[in-house]
Write a protein that holds these residues in place. Structure first.
Motif, PDB file in Angstrom:
ATOM      1  N   ARG A 135      -5.121 -18.545  -5.681  1.00 28.30           N
ATOM      2  CA  ARG A 135      -3.790 -18.166  -6.139  1.00 28.30           C
ATOM      3  C   ARG A 135      -3.788 -17.867  -7.637  1.00 28.30           C
ATOM      4  N   ALA A 136      -4.632 -18.557  -8.403  1.00 26.94           N
ATOM      5  CA  ALA A 136      -4.686 -18.326  -9.849  1.00 26.94           C
ATOM      6  C   ALA A 136      -5.193 -16.929 -10.190  1.00 26.94           C
ATOM      7  N   ILE A 137      -5.964 -16.317  -9.311  1.00 27.54           N
ATOM      8  CA  ILE A 137      -6.495 -14.966  -9.556  1.00 27.54           C
ATOM      9  C   ILE A 137      -6.099 -14.041  -8.416  1.00 27.54           C
ATOM     10  N   ALA A 138      -4.906 -14.248  -7.858  1.00 29.76           N
ATOM     11  CA  ALA A 138      -4.469 -13.459  -6.704  1.00 29.76           C
ATOM     12  C   ALA A 138      -4.379 -11.973  -7.036  1.00 29.76           C
ATOM     13  N   PHE A 139      -3.860 -11.637  -8.227  1.00 31.65           N
ATOM     14  CA  PHE A 139      -3.709 -10.207  -8.541  1.00 31.65           C
ATOM     15  C   PHE A 139      -5.052  -9.494  -8.653  1.00 31.65           C
ATOM     16  N   PRO A 140      -6.012  -9.995  -9.448  1.00 32.78           N
ATOM     17  CA  PRO A 140      -7.302  -9.267  -9.483  1.00 32.78           C
ATOM     18  C   PRO A 140      -7.988  -9.199  -8.131  1.00 32.78           C
ATOM     19  N   LEU A 141      -7.812 -10.217  -7.286  1.00 34.99           N
ATOM     20  CA  LEU A 141      -8.405 -10.159  -5.947  1.00 34.99           C
ATOM     21  C   LEU A 141      -7.766  -9.048  -5.125  1.00 34.99           C
ATOM     22  N   GLY A 142      -6.455  -8.896  -5.239  1.00 41.59           N
ATOM     23  CA  GLY A 142      -5.786  -7.810  -4.527  1.00 41.59           C
ATOM     24  C   GLY A 142      -6.058  -6.454  -5.157  1.00 41.59           C
ATOM     25  N   TYR A 143      -6.125  -6.426  -6.499  1.00 42.81           N
ATOM     26  CA  TYR A 143      -6.357  -5.169  -7.216  1.00 42.81           C
ATOM     27  C   TYR A 143      -7.715  -4.572  -6.856  1.00 42.81           C
ATOM     28  N   LEU A 144      -8.644  -5.435  -6.451  1.00 41.61           N
ATOM     29  CA  LEU A 144      -9.975  -4.971  -6.066  1.00 41.61           C
ATOM     30  C   LEU A 144      -9.927  -3.988  -4.903  1.00 41.61           C
ATOM     31  N   MET A 145      -8.902  -4.089  -4.061  1.00 37.59           N
ATOM     32  CA  MET A 145      -8.814  -3.207  -2.901  1.00 37.59           C
ATOM     33  C   MET A 145      -8.576  -1.752  -3.294  1.00 37.59           C
ATOM     34  N   LEU A 146      -8.081  -1.524  -4.527  1.00 41.55           N
ATOM     35  CA  LEU A 146      -7.881  -0.145  -4.971  1.00 41.55           C
ATOM     36  C   LEU A 146      -9.204   0.569  -5.219  1.00 41.55           C
ATOM     37  N   ALA A 147     -10.313  -0.168  -5.222  1.00 39.95           N
ATOM     38  CA  ALA A 147     -11.622   0.470  -5.393  1.00 39.95           C
ATOM     39  C   ALA A 147     -12.044   1.236  -4.148  1.00 39.95           C
ATOM     40  N   VAL A 148     -11.439   0.934  -3.004  1.00 37.44           N
ATOM     41  CA  VAL A 148     -11.806   1.614  -1.762  1.00 37.44           C
ATOM     42  C   VAL A 148     -11.277   3.052  -1.797  1.00 37.44           C
ATOM     43  N   PRO A 149     -12.140   4.049  -1.597  1.00 36.95           N
ATOM     44  CA  PRO A 149     -11.676   5.449  -1.614  1.00 36.95           C
ATOM     45  C   PRO A 149     -10.822   5.745  -0.381  1.00 36.95           C
ATOM     46  N   PHE A 150      -9.548   5.840  -0.586  1.00 41.49           N
ATOM     47  CA  PHE A 150      -8.631   6.081   0.530  1.00 41.49           C
ATOM     48  C   PHE A 150      -7.479   6.949   0.042  1.00 41.49           C
ATOM     49  N   GLY A 151      -6.988   7.808   0.922  1.00 38.40           N
ATOM     50  CA  GLY A 151      -5.822   8.609   0.587  1.00 38.40           C
ATOM     51  C   GLY A 151      -5.882  10.041   1.064  1.00 38.40           C
ATOM     52  N   GLU A 152      -7.050  10.498   1.549  1.00 35.55           N
ATOM     53  CA  GLU A 152      -7.148  11.895   1.962  1.00 35.55           C
ATOM     54  C   GLU A 152      -6.215  12.227   3.118  1.00 35.55           C
ATOM     55  N   VAL A 153      -5.806  11.203   3.867  1.00 31.99           N
ATOM     56  CA  VAL A 153      -4.891  11.444   4.976  1.00 31.99           C
ATOM     57  C   VAL A 153      -3.539  11.937   4.479  1.00 31.99           C
ATOM     58  N   PHE A 154      -3.225  11.683   3.195  1.00 33.73           N
ATOM     59  CA  PHE A 154      -1.942  12.092   2.637  1.00 33.73           C
ATOM     60  C   PHE A 154      -1.979  13.493   2.034  1.00 33.73           C
ATOM     61  N   VAL A 155      -3.141  14.143   2.031  1.00 31.61           N
ATOM     62  CA  VAL A 155      -3.244  15.467   1.429  1.00 31.61           C
ATOM     63  C   VAL A 155      -2.335  16.491   2.109  1.00 31.61           C
ATOM     64  N   PRO A 156      -2.342  16.627   3.460  1.00 32.95           N
ATOM     65  CA  PRO A 156      -1.464  17.633   4.083  1.00 32.95           C
ATOM     66  C   PRO A 156       0.018  17.446   3.759  1.00 32.95           C
ATOM     67  N   PRO A 157       0.602  16.218   3.897  1.00 31.90           N
ATOM     68  CA  PRO A 157       2.024  16.114   3.539  1.00 31.90           C
ATOM     69  C   PRO A 157       2.296  16.353   2.061  1.00 31.90           C
ATOM     70  N   LEU A 158       1.352  15.990   1.185  1.00 31.21           N
ATOM     71  CA  LEU A 158       1.547  16.260  -0.239  1.00 31.21           C
ATOM     72  C   LEU A 158       1.500  17.758  -0.516  1.00 31.21           C
ATOM     73  N   ILE A 159       0.598  18.475   0.152  1.00 30.63           N
ATOM     74  CA  ILE A 159       0.553  19.932   0.007  1.00 30.63           C
ATOM     75  C   ILE A 159       1.858  20.549   0.487  1.00 30.63           C
ATOM     76  N   GLU A 160       2.347  20.070   1.628  1.00 29.82           N
ATOM     77  CA  GLU A 160       3.599  20.603   2.175  1.00 29.82           C
ATOM     78  C   GLU A 160       4.759  20.360   1.206  1.00 29.82           C
ATOM     79  N   PHE A 161       4.844  19.145   0.636  1.00 30.33           N
ATOM     80  CA  PHE A 161       5.927  18.851  -0.303  1.00 30.33           C
ATOM     81  C   PHE A 161       5.822  19.739  -1.541  1.00 30.33           C
TER      82      PHE A 161
END
Length: 518
Positions: A135-161
């Motif tokens: 719990r004392a380092i909960a944020f850095p432990l969660g922030y580590l998940m942003l290192a995973v390359p993810f997000g390409e699934v959002f490219v089509p709706p972002l292009i459309e917008f």
């Protein structure tokens, strides 16, 4: 001074002196366990690093790990004072994450495996050092998940917008515009909203920076979440404004500006300006400085958990090692079809096979599956059939392996959606899409047959593939595509595809059954 007075003075001194606990093995054991996990899952972590290096969208991953290390270092005082009591919940979590990683590895779903392997690190902290420590380092432990390359699934709706926003802004400012899919034309020239214009890299970078800024500058959970939400949504809107301004720069300059390298430079400059504005405004709502630390008091005497920490670390590493061992133990099956196997679909009465043309649309497939590409003519018109069959499926040689977009000689997608059709007494769930090449259009029906079961769901294909690999069942899979051409002003030839399947589906089934039994 009497002996009694001396004893009383010593007792009073002890009340204000820190009590030295027995040396705690939690941190060094934790570091050793984290190192072991990194070695055990090195292939998964290496795939993440390769994506960081290959894609500018995910290059922020290089900064995430050092930032997490710095955030943990900032909490070293809280960690030193936190009780370290191993948690069985952490071991349970390691078991679940390891099983998820094995399932993802069996189904060749890289991003799920990367998330599972990365989440093993916080789970190890919980297992070895316990809840208070984690719990004392909960944020850095969660922030580590942003290192995973993810997000390409959002490219089509972002292009459309972005395309909708740009066209709407052009119309609102009086610039005549004609839009076709993600391409549009204005009097000064033609423009296209492609993947690089989706703004995904801005969104991901803004999310990473916004989450860090909110953690460092706000103590209220509501303010943190609100700032992160703004940091996530603002770059989407800003990317639409950026695209509109780029088009207007090109329009005003006679297509001399914002059409080359300056296009990208302007995009990053605009994103930096918007980010600076966001953090400047966010600074007005920063919480005041943290309250001063409480006066030093006697350190609590935690129970000696050295033996428990050692046992938890050993169990953590053993449990984490189980899943890569199981993955290696699975047989590596050949992905190429057996020699002599061939796909052959006999034409049903009322249909005859005709020659295919070089300009026809074809779906790309990874690896070397058995393929059949044939064109048929019948009373309803021309219908194309494409079959791709894999005996076994492995990385980069499977139904859903990532390949270049299915574009062939000018064909581009116009629409896509789920659909259910009836073929006799049989209901087929499939994907219906429309492709366009100038004035010519193509209606495409597509579904998969994984292990003998028809489905249009990519998730179902991956799940059945993982189950087959883990149980040593049938891994064969087929991609089934039928298509019919039509003119731009003609109705969609759904009746022609329905009639073709009603007559030809038994022959398609027989062809796939024959190669399965070969």
């Amino acid at each position: 001074m009497s002996a009694g007075q001396a004893a009383l003075a010593a007792a009073r001194a002890c009340a204000v002196m820190p009590i030295r606990n027995a040396p705690r093995l939690g941190p060094p054991l934790l570091l050793a366990a984290l190192g072991a996990i990194a070695v055990l899952y090195h292939a998964t972590f290496w795939s993440m690093l390769q994506l960081w290096s290959r894609s500018q969208t995910f290059a922020h991953g290089y900064a995430i790990v050092p930032i997490c290390a710095w955030l943990v270092w900032r909490q070293r005082g809280a960690l030193a004072a936190a009780e370290q009591r191993p948690s069985i919940a952490g071991l349970v979590l390691i078991g679940l994450l390891g099983a998820a990683w094995l399932l993802a590895d069996a189904a060749n779903v890289q991003v799920v495996g990367q998330y599972a392997a990365t989440a093993l690190l916080p789970a190890a902290v919980l297992a070895i050092c316990g809840w208070r420590y984690a719990r004392a380092i909960a944020f850095p432990l969660g922030y580590l998940m942003l290192a995973v390359p993810f997000g390409e699934v959002f490219v089509p709706p972002l292009i459309e917008f972005t395309a909708r926003f740009t066209v709407g802004a052009l119309q609102w400012t009086g610039v005549p515009v004609f839009r076709e899919n993600n391409n549009f034309s204005i009097p000064s020239g033609n423009w296209s909203v492609v993947e690089a214009c989706s703004g995904l890299r801005y969104v991901i970078a803004s999310l990473a920076l916004g989450a860090l800024y909110a953690h460092l500058n706000y103590r209220s959970a509501r303010r943190r979440l609100l700032f992160i939400a703004v940091a996530l949504l603002l770059p989407i809107l800003a990317n639409g404004v950026r695209a509109y301004l780029i088009v207007m720069l090109g329009h005003w300059s006679g297509m001399r500006l914002a059409a080359g390298v300056d296009h990208l430079l302007y995009g990053w400059f605009f994103f930096g300006l918007v980010s600076l504005l966001l953090y400047w405004v966010g600074g007005f709502w920063r919480d005041g400085p943290a309250p001063p630390d409480a006066p030093a008091v006697a350190a609590p005497r935690w129970p000696d958990m050295r033996a428990a920490s050692a046992a938890a670390a050993a169990a953590c590493v053993a449990l984490a090692a189980l899943w890569p061992w199981l993955a290696v133990a699975l047989p590596a099956a050949p992905t190429r079809p057996a020699p002599g196997a061939a796909l052959a679909v006999a034409a049903a009465p009322g249909w005859r096979a005709v020659d295919t043309t070089a300009a026809e649309w074809r779906a790309p497939h990874a690896g070397a599956p058995l393929q059949l590409i044939q064109r048929y003519q019948g009373a309803p018109g021309f219908v194309g059939l494409q079959l791709a069959w894999y005996r076994r499926q492995g990385k980069d040689a499977e139904l859903l392996a990532h390949v270049a977009p299915a574009r062939f000689d000018g064909w581009s997608p116009v629409a896509d959606g789920a659909r259910s059709v009836r073929v006799g007494a049989r209901a087929l769930a499939l994907r219906q899409s429309v492709w366009q090449n100038g004035a010519a259009r193509l209606l495409v029906w597509r579904w998969y047959r994984q292990g003998g079961v028809d489905t249009a769901s990519a998730f179902a294909v991956k799940l059945r593939l993982a189950g087959a690999r883990l149980t040593r069942g049938a891994e064969d899979g087929a991609d089934i595509i039928v298509s019919a051409p039509y003119g731009e002003h003609e109705p969609e030839p759904q009746a022609a595809l329905g009639a073709f399947l009603a007559d030809m589906l038994p022959a398609i089934d027989k062809a796939l059954d024959d190669v399965r039994g070969h």
